[in-house]
Scaffold this motif. Structure first.
Motif, short mmCIF file in Angstrom:
data_model
loop_
_atom_site.label_atom_id
_atom_site.label_comp_id
_atom_site.label_asym_id
_atom_site.label_seq_id
_atom_site.Cartn_x
_atom_site.Cartn_y
_atom_site.Cartn_z
N MET A 35 48.41 15.52 4.19
CA MET A 35 48.98 14.38 4.88
C MET A 35 50.49 14.46 4.82
SD MET A 35 47.83 10.63 4.35
CE MET A 35 48.11 9.32 5.36
N ALA A 36 51.16 14.15 5.89
CA ALA A 36 52.61 14.25 5.97
C ALA A 36 53.26 13.16 5.12
CB ALA A 36 53.05 14.13 7.42
N ASP A 37 54.42 13.48 4.51
CA ASP A 37 55.17 12.49 3.75
C ASP A 37 56.60 12.44 4.29
OD1 ASP A 37 56.66 14.57 2.59
OD2 ASP A 37 55.33 14.70 0.87
N ASP A 38 57.51 11.76 3.58
CA ASP A 38 58.88 11.57 4.07
C ASP A 38 59.67 12.86 4.18
OD1 ASP A 38 58.45 8.89 4.34
OD2 ASP A 38 59.30 8.37 2.38
N THR A 39 59.28 13.91 3.47
CA THR A 39 60.04 15.16 3.49
C THR A 39 59.49 16.15 4.50
OG1 THR A 39 58.71 16.12 1.72
CG2 THR A 39 60.69 14.90 1.07
N VAL A 40 58.45 15.77 5.23
CA VAL A 40 57.83 16.67 6.20
C VAL A 40 57.84 16.00 7.57
CG1 VAL A 40 55.70 17.85 6.84
CG2 VAL A 40 56.36 17.71 4.44
N GLU A 41 58.28 16.76 8.57
CA GLU A 41 58.23 16.28 9.94
C GLU A 41 57.01 16.87 10.62
OE1 GLU A 41 61.92 17.36 11.79
OE2 GLU A 41 63.05 15.88 10.65
N ALA A 42 56.36 16.06 11.45
CA ALA A 42 55.19 16.52 12.20
C ALA A 42 55.46 16.35 13.68
CB ALA A 42 53.95 15.72 11.78
N ARG A 43 55.10 17.37 14.46
CA ARG A 43 55.28 17.33 15.92
C ARG A 43 53.97 17.74 16.56
NH1 ARG A 43 57.17 21.47 19.50
NH2 ARG A 43 57.85 22.64 17.69
N ALA A 44 53.45 16.89 17.43
CA ALA A 44 52.19 17.19 18.12
C ALA A 44 52.39 18.35 19.09
CB ALA A 44 51.70 15.96 18.88
N ILE A 45 51.43 19.29 19.06
CA ILE A 45 51.51 20.42 19.99
C ILE A 45 50.37 20.43 21.00
CG2 ILE A 45 52.89 21.91 18.52
CD1 ILE A 45 50.22 23.35 17.77
N CYS A 46 49.24 19.79 20.66
CA CYS A 46 48.14 19.74 21.62
C CYS A 46 47.06 18.80 21.10
CB CYS A 46 47.54 21.13 21.86
SG CYS A 46 46.67 21.85 20.46
N ALA A 47 46.14 18.47 21.99
CA ALA A 47 44.95 17.72 21.59
C ALA A 47 44.00 18.68 20.85
CB ALA A 47 44.25 17.15 22.82
N SER A 48 43.26 18.16 19.90
CA SER A 48 42.32 18.99 19.14
C SER A 48 41.33 19.72 20.03
CB SER A 48 41.54 18.12 18.14
OG SER A 48 42.39 17.64 17.14
N ASP A 49 40.85 19.04 21.09
CA ASP A 49 39.85 19.66 21.95
C ASP A 49 40.43 20.73 22.88
OD1 ASP A 49 41.12 18.04 23.82
OD2 ASP A 49 39.34 16.82 24.24
N ALA A 50 41.75 20.95 22.84
CA ALA A 50 42.37 22.04 23.60
C ALA A 50 42.17 23.39 22.93
CB ALA A 50 43.86 21.78 23.80
N ILE A 93 52.33 20.58 14.22
CA ILE A 93 52.99 21.56 13.36
C ILE A 93 53.86 20.76 12.40
CG2 ILE A 93 52.93 23.47 14.99
CD1 ILE A 93 55.88 23.01 15.55
N LEU A 94 53.95 21.28 11.17
CA LEU A 94 54.68 20.60 10.11
C LEU A 94 55.89 21.43 9.73
CD1 LEU A 94 51.63 19.70 7.84
CD2 LEU A 94 52.65 18.31 9.66
N SER A 95 57.01 20.76 9.50
CA SER A 95 58.21 21.44 9.04
C SER A 95 58.94 20.54 8.07
CB SER A 95 59.11 21.83 10.21
OG SER A 95 59.51 20.67 10.91
#
Length: 120
Positions: A1-16, A115-117
């Motif tokens: 699970m993402a926290d304050d030190t990790v950025e998450a950016r959506a890249i696609c829907a799961s069913d893709a 994707i997480l960074s």
């Protein structure tokens, strides 16, 4: 699970991302389109890597999103036919045998793939 030190950016829907099927390409940084990543689904999990073969630095997919070889068991480099384990990115055959694709951290939640960074 993402926290304050990790950025998450959506890249696609799961069913893709169908199991062993076509993958999704994406820019690693939204502001810079030159370096690409890709995500595929294998053995029920989403796996993501930088789209660059360790041998010559070429992109793996022979057509956009086509990363798996015919049987759907390995990722294949379109340039020299190197085979990579989809879960780890480890090269099992080809000119870069023993090398590994650069992994990208991903998370799947709420029907989306992120994707997480590290936050800068």
């Amino acid at each position: 699970m993402a926290d304050d030190t990790v950025e998450a950016r959506a890249i696609c829907a799961s069913d893709a991302l169908p199991e062993g099927g076509k993958g999704v390409r994406f820019a690693l940084r939204p502001e810079a389109d030159e370096e690409k990543g890709f995500a595929v689904r294998f053995d029920g999990a989403v796996c993501a890597f930088v789209n660059r073969c360790p041998h010559l630095g070429t992109e793996l997919d022979w057509q956009p999103g086509e990363f798996f070889e015919e049987a759907g068991l390995y990722l294949v480099c379109s340039t020299h036919g190197a085979l990579f384990e989809p879960a780890s990115g480890f090269c099992v055959s080809g000119p870069c045998h023993g090398a590994t694709l650069d992994p990208i951290r991903v998370e799947e939640r709420n029907g989306q793939v992120f994707i997480l960074s590290d936050a800068s």
